[in-house]
Scaffold this motif. Structure first.
Motif, PDB file in Angstrom:
ATOM      1  N   LEU A 149       0.840  -1.206   0.000  1.00  0.00           N
ATOM      2  CA  LEU A 149       0.000   0.000   0.000  1.00  0.00           C
ATOM      3  C   LEU A 149       0.876   1.258   0.000  1.00  0.00           C
ATOM      4  O   LEU A 149       1.805   1.362   0.806  1.00  0.00           O
ATOM      5  CB  LEU A 149      -0.928   0.015   1.210  1.00  0.00           C
ATOM      6  N   PRO A 150       0.570   2.217  -0.883  1.00  0.00           N
ATOM      7  CA  PRO A 150       1.396   3.422  -0.990  1.00  0.00           C
ATOM      8  C   PRO A 150       0.990   4.524  -0.002  1.00  0.00           C
ATOM      9  O   PRO A 150       0.826   5.687  -0.383  1.00  0.00           O
ATOM     10  CB  PRO A 150       1.161   3.856  -2.439  1.00  0.00           C
ATOM     11  N   ILE A 151       0.814   4.151   1.233  1.00  0.00           N
ATOM     12  CA  ILE A 151       0.489   5.136   2.275  1.00  0.00           C
ATOM     13  C   ILE A 151       1.481   4.954   3.417  1.00  0.00           C
ATOM     14  O   ILE A 151       2.341   4.076   3.374  1.00  0.00           O
ATOM     15  CB  ILE A 151      -0.978   4.984   2.765  1.00  0.00           C
ATOM     16  N   ALA A 152       1.353   5.773   4.439  1.00  0.00           N
ATOM     17  CA  ALA A 152       2.259   5.675   5.586  1.00  0.00           C
ATOM     18  C   ALA A 152       2.176   4.280   6.207  1.00  0.00           C
ATOM     19  O   ALA A 152       1.127   3.629   6.169  1.00  0.00           O
ATOM     20  CB  ALA A 152       1.905   6.723   6.629  1.00  0.00           C
ATOM     21  N   LYS A 153       3.311   3.820   6.736  1.00  0.00           N
ATOM     22  CA  LYS A 153       3.410   2.448   7.264  1.00  0.00           C
ATOM     23  C   LYS A 153       2.347   2.160   8.328  1.00  0.00           C
ATOM     24  O   LYS A 153       1.712   1.114   8.308  1.00  0.00           O
ATOM     25  CB  LYS A 153       4.820   2.247   7.843  1.00  0.00           C
ATOM     26  N   GLN A 154       2.152   3.084   9.251  1.00  0.00           N
ATOM     27  CA  GLN A 154       1.171   2.879  10.322  1.00  0.00           C
ATOM     28  C   GLN A 154      -0.241   2.765   9.755  1.00  0.00           C
ATOM     29  O   GLN A 154      -1.027   1.906  10.178  1.00  0.00           O
ATOM     30  CB  GLN A 154       1.185   4.035  11.327  1.00  0.00           C
ATOM     31  N   ASP A 155      -0.566   3.624   8.789  1.00  0.00           N
ATOM     32  CA  ASP A 155      -1.891   3.584   8.194  1.00  0.00           C
ATOM     33  C   ASP A 155      -2.095   2.314   7.376  1.00  0.00           C
ATOM     34  O   ASP A 155      -3.191   1.745   7.359  1.00  0.00           O
ATOM     35  CB  ASP A 155      -2.107   4.813   7.300  1.00  0.00           C
ATOM     36  N   ALA A 156      -1.058   1.863   6.690  1.00  0.00           N
ATOM     37  CA  ALA A 156      -1.149   0.636   5.900  1.00  0.00           C
ATOM     38  C   ALA A 156      -1.405  -0.566   6.800  1.00  0.00           C
ATOM     39  O   ALA A 156      -2.217  -1.440   6.471  1.00  0.00           O
ATOM     40  CB  ALA A 156       0.119   0.435   5.083  1.00  0.00           C
ATOM     41  N   VAL A 188      -5.148  -4.598   8.865  1.00  0.00           N
ATOM     42  CA  VAL A 188      -5.744  -5.332   9.982  1.00  0.00           C
ATOM     43  C   VAL A 188      -7.266  -5.175   9.964  1.00  0.00           C
ATOM     44  O   VAL A 188      -7.998  -6.127  10.250  1.00  0.00           O
ATOM     45  CB  VAL A 188      -5.144  -4.866  11.322  1.00  0.00           C
ATOM     46  N   SER A 189      -7.753  -4.012   9.597  1.00  0.00           N
ATOM     47  CA  SER A 189      -9.198  -3.804   9.505  1.00  0.00           C
ATOM     48  C   SER A 189      -9.813  -4.648   8.397  1.00  0.00           C
ATOM     49  O   SER A 189     -10.889  -5.218   8.557  1.00  0.00           O
ATOM     50  CB  SER A 189      -9.505  -2.327   9.246  1.00  0.00           C
ATOM     51  N   VAL A 190      -9.124  -4.754   7.281  1.00  0.00           N
ATOM     52  CA  VAL A 190      -9.621  -5.529   6.148  1.00  0.00           C
ATOM     53  C   VAL A 190      -9.496  -7.035   6.410  1.00  0.00           C
ATOM     54  O   VAL A 190     -10.199  -7.838   5.801  1.00  0.00           O
ATOM     55  CB  VAL A 190      -8.859  -5.110   4.860  1.00  0.00           C
ATOM     56  N   SER A 191      -8.626  -7.422   7.333  1.00  0.00           N
ATOM     57  CA  SER A 191      -8.388  -8.849   7.582  1.00  0.00           C
ATOM     58  C   SER A 191      -9.651  -9.575   8.036  1.00  0.00           C
ATOM     59  O   SER A 191      -9.823 -10.757   7.713  1.00  0.00           O
ATOM     60  CB  SER A 191      -7.283  -9.028   8.614  1.00  0.00           C
ATOM     61  N   ILE A 192     -10.525  -8.905   8.754  1.00  0.00           N
ATOM     62  CA  ILE A 192     -11.768  -9.537   9.201  1.00  0.00           C
ATOM     63  C   ILE A 192     -12.621  -9.908   7.993  1.00  0.00           C
ATOM     64  O   ILE A 192     -13.181 -11.004   7.920  1.00  0.00           O
ATOM     65  CB  ILE A 192     -12.533  -8.604  10.156  1.00  0.00           C
ATOM     66  N   LEU A 193     -12.690  -9.017   7.026  1.00  0.00           N
ATOM     67  CA  LEU A 193     -13.447  -9.288   5.809  1.00  0.00           C
ATOM     68  C   LEU A 193     -12.804 -10.408   4.993  1.00  0.00           C
ATOM     69  O   LEU A 193     -13.497 -11.308   4.494  1.00  0.00           O
ATOM     70  CB  LEU A 193     -13.543  -8.016   4.965  1.00  0.00           C
TER      71      LEU A 193
END
Length: 112
Positions: free
Chosen positions: A55-62, A67-72
């Motif tokens: 992901l081309p965003i900051a490491k913490q945000d990625a 982790v949020s998408v992992s549930i899906l």
């Protein structure tokens, strides 16, 4: 007085009966649950590790997004394990895609 000990003979092993038991409904459902739980966990963890790297965003945000998408992702893999008719297809697809994710991650991180 002690009863005589009897040892089971392995020469009379019935291979047809073994395969009949192994292909029973309960065993097949257990194998689907096993690949859904264990394989789904491996697939999800490899997928979110790869996603957080690419992901081309900051490491913490990625990492937080992954982790949020992992549930899906885990829920979709669990549903997939029971929606496909062939158990062999489920095992092959989940294990190969997990291996592919780990391989891509290893190349990107320079582990190889």
């Amino acid at each position: 007085m002690q009863a005589p000990l009897h040892r089971a003979s392995f020469t009379n092993f019935n291979l047809e009966a073994f395969f009949k038991i192994a292909s029973s409904y309960k065993v097949l459902v257990f194998l689907r649950f096993f690949i859904a739980i264990v394989g789904g966990y491996a697939f999800t963890s490899a997928g979110i590790a790869l996603l957080s790297v690419v992901l081309p965003i900051a490491k913490q945000d990625a990492v937080l997004f992954s982790v949020s998408v992992s549930i899906l992702i885990y829920a979709v893999v669990f549903i997939y394990a029971f929606s496909v008719k062939s158990l062999k297809t489920v095992w092959i697809s989940i294990l190969l895609s997990t291996g592919l994710f780990i391989g891509i991650l290893a190349v990107l991180k320079g582990w190889l």
